[in-house]
Scaffold this active site. Structure first.
Site, PDB file in Angstrom:
ATOM      1  N   THR A 195       0.769  -1.140   0.281  1.00  0.00           N
ATOM      2  CA  THR A 195      -0.408   0.588   0.549  1.00  0.00           C
ATOM      3  C   THR A 195       0.352   0.848  -0.605  1.00  0.00           C
ATOM      4  OG1 THR A 195      -0.370  -0.566   2.198  1.00  0.00           O
ATOM      5  CG2 THR A 195      -1.344  -0.765   0.833  1.00  0.00           C
ATOM      6  N   GLU A 285       2.951   8.029   9.265  1.00  0.00           N
ATOM      7  CA  GLU A 285       2.730   9.295  10.091  1.00  0.00           C
ATOM      8  C   GLU A 285       2.323   8.920  11.166  1.00  0.00           C
ATOM      9  OE1 GLU A 285       0.273  10.889   5.756  1.00  0.00           O
ATOM     10  OE2 GLU A 285      -0.703   9.687   7.071  1.00  0.00           O
TER      11      GLU A 285
END
Lengths: 413, 413
Positions: A195, A285
């Protein structure tokens, strides 16, 4: 918004050697970002074979649809990647953009559009104007040179805080071959598949079907075992190119993925894929810690993977790791919700080398201080023993911090 | 750590009328919290029937195992609930605690332990010492009185920022009956099942099998359609008691859940369950906005629900809502990852009454300002039309904020 570099970034970014038959150019096309490169062209020698794996999303991006078509031919002459716009959910205009881009690249290289591969990453749903960069492609294919791997990795970054590169050298049939890989990805990262974007190239000579088999197997324990936030991108693309230039140095052409002569190559490829995949998790993140979840003793490898993903995706486990809290009760919760067979009263859980729970209860020898010491490390290994069978899997993830929320609550604006 | 009351809390906490046949007492047993109640005893008249639904976790808590056994008898004399400790993953000692607690309650009421129901909520994996509160039970059963529903709701709170109560009055066979319900839950909330504690009581007379059928159906669109963080608790318990006291006022005994005479009762029960379930979502840890995800046009209701949950659980959708960003691209992503049939080029997406995407592209009439106005509301309706069939489902969730991370990164310490 400027995000500080992940504390899990490598101490130094590796320098990658050239791959014979691969030439690279980058440009600042101003697609979304200012003052940085956002366009990558990788020119591949004629005869280059290609393998690819893509997102399992039912709503894939236009470039993913395009690559799936091109892959049928098994050969590649160029890869064109832009960052800043994913060209996903852009309808008819999205398909026009991929067609225009491929035609410009094919014209520059005098090849068919089915030898062109495309990838786009960035915001979803905004039209991507191919005119912003298609007229740059002829110049870029001319300017492309054999080094430039770091520039390539930098041009495809979005919310990544560091470029992701790695390389391996391995002997194949008496000749030394090289494998280089780059990747990007920091959010919207979950199996399956791969991904993020990643591009790997080698000078080995490998027929397309064998290359595809090697790649499909290699992504299982690497890119398909990484999760940042359980969100599967529309754009995930991993392409593996083999230029075959090492044949001139006596390297045999591999036509069967199981050829014993290629065993070391496969091992090196697998290792490189895992290295890149972990770099993605470590740049999740807002990440401050890498979580390595290993489930053992499951009824099958697939069951172990499903339980490991349940743990690695649990917001409560991930926030506990962010808070350096050895909260193994949340691990039990995540085992229980995975839906796979588990016997509460046989479970054992380790954080690092500290066994915190055994036989369905807190370990009698449990020391909060010892567990807390593990939780202060940058890498947090969580190991669950189910005691039911021989199934085993490891999944890589990262913690969930306030910075993840800040980055994603303010991404488009 | 003190958490401010959710901005989505009701303007005022409703006052609940008594339920004939239900008496309530609470106490501060000091199990974990200081200066507040943490023990609830609900005494039920003889002849009270009971229905229950529980977590689907493969690692359920000791009280869940206990309730599943008691439920086989179909009758209830008392409910004992503690907060502060979930008595989950506590092994043999956990079972000893449930046995001791039930024996103390049964002795006080001169009934069998199979008429006792137990629930515990709080930290997982810590032994729960029944001695902390079992000697209080005799006094509490004596002191119990017919009002006290608000005190009951307060005693079972953990990270909840407000007590959750609601009530309905409905006519059943010419007599007016009352249904009261309380709930707790703010994190570790996901289907299935009913991922929190909730206790509902009525003075209607309903046979246990009919009561169970009504409850099992009622939780589908309510408690089984609520998610805060996709994490399924080990302890989720929803119990429904029917004291039958309204029979003295001419209310017939219902022995078939499909009895037309009970249609209004079922509707009121369903409405009450949805009210409580939404209160749980609206008190999701750190929540500032309620997200109402409706998926229409799916190939089946089950497919619609799975896609709606994929959207409602997506960290990227939830952080976008927190940031008041109408980032419909992330909704497309979540549709795509759900694994159910979807045609990218037929999708339409609405935020409130603003259509942001249609036919696989941004709506030509899309206005960022209009969409942003919707995103500033406290309730964010997201509606996805798939255009494939008649399947439809609505799921309730909340946004993902930095406060969620703060609350859960510092829960145990």
């Amino acid at each position: 918004m400027t995000t500080p570099v992940s504390p899990l970034a490598p101490a130094s970014i590796p320098e990658l050697p050239p791959i014979e038959g691969v030439r690279i150019a980058t440009a600042a096309a101003g697609i979304k970002y200012k003052g940085r490169t956002d366009l990558l062209v990788m020119v591949l020698d004629a005869q280059t074979t290609v393998a690819g794996v893509f997102t399992t999303s039912k709503c894939p991006s236009a470039p993913v649809d395009f690559c799936r078509e091109s892959l049928k031919g098994g050969t590649a002459r160029a890869l064109v990647v832009n960052s800043g716009n994913a060209n996903a959910f852009t309808g008819r205009r999205g398909r026009e953009t991929t067609a225009l881009t491929a035609e410009a690249a094919a014209a520059a290289l005098d090849c068919g559009t089915d030898a062109i591969f495309l990838a786009s990453t960035g915001v979803i749903g905004e039209p991507l104007d191919a005119g912003r960069f298609s007229d740059l492609l002829a110049g870029l294919t001319d300017a492309a040179r054999e080094d430039g791997w770091r520039e390539a990795a930098e041009a495809i970054m979005t919310t990544d805080t560091y470029p992701k590169l790695t390389t391996r050298k391995v002997t194949l049939g008496g000749a030394t071959v090289t494998i280089n890989g780059i990747a990007k990805g920091a959010g919207m990262i979950a199996p399956d598949m791969a991904t993020m974007l990643s591009f790997v190239a080698t000078d080995a000579a490998i027929a397309a079907p064998a290359l595809q088999a090697m790649l499909a197997k290699g992504v299982g324990p690497s890119f398909n075992s990484v999760t940042v936030d359980s969100d599967t991108s529309t754009s995930d693309t991993l392409l593996l190119f083999a230029t075959g230039r090492a044949a001139a140095r006596g390297c045999p052409t591999i036509s069967d993925a199981k050829d014993p002569a290629a065993a070391d190559f496969r091992a090196a490829l697998d290792d490189l894929l895992l290295d890149l995949a972990r770099q993605v998790a470590r740049d999740g993140e807002g990440a401050r810690k890498e979580i390595q979840v290993t489930v053992e003793g499951a009824t099958s490898d697939a069951a172990a993977k499903r339980i490991a993903l349940s743990i690695a995706n649990s917001p409560l486990v991930k926030t506990a790791v962010a808070g350096e809290d050895a909260n193994w009760g949340r691990v039990v919760m995540a085992v229980g919700k995975a839906g796979e067979e588990a016997d509460r009263d046989r479970l054992a859980i380790h954080f690092g080398d500290i066994r915190v729970a055994v036989d369905g209860e807190r370990d009698p020898a449990y020391s909060e201080a010892a567990a807390s010491a593990v939780m202060q490390r940058p890498e947090i290994p969580i190991r669950v023993e189910l005691g039911l069978g021989t199934g085993r899997w490891t999944v890589y993830s990262c913690d969930l911090t306030k910075e993840y929320v800040a980055i994603n609550g303010d991404y488009r604006s």
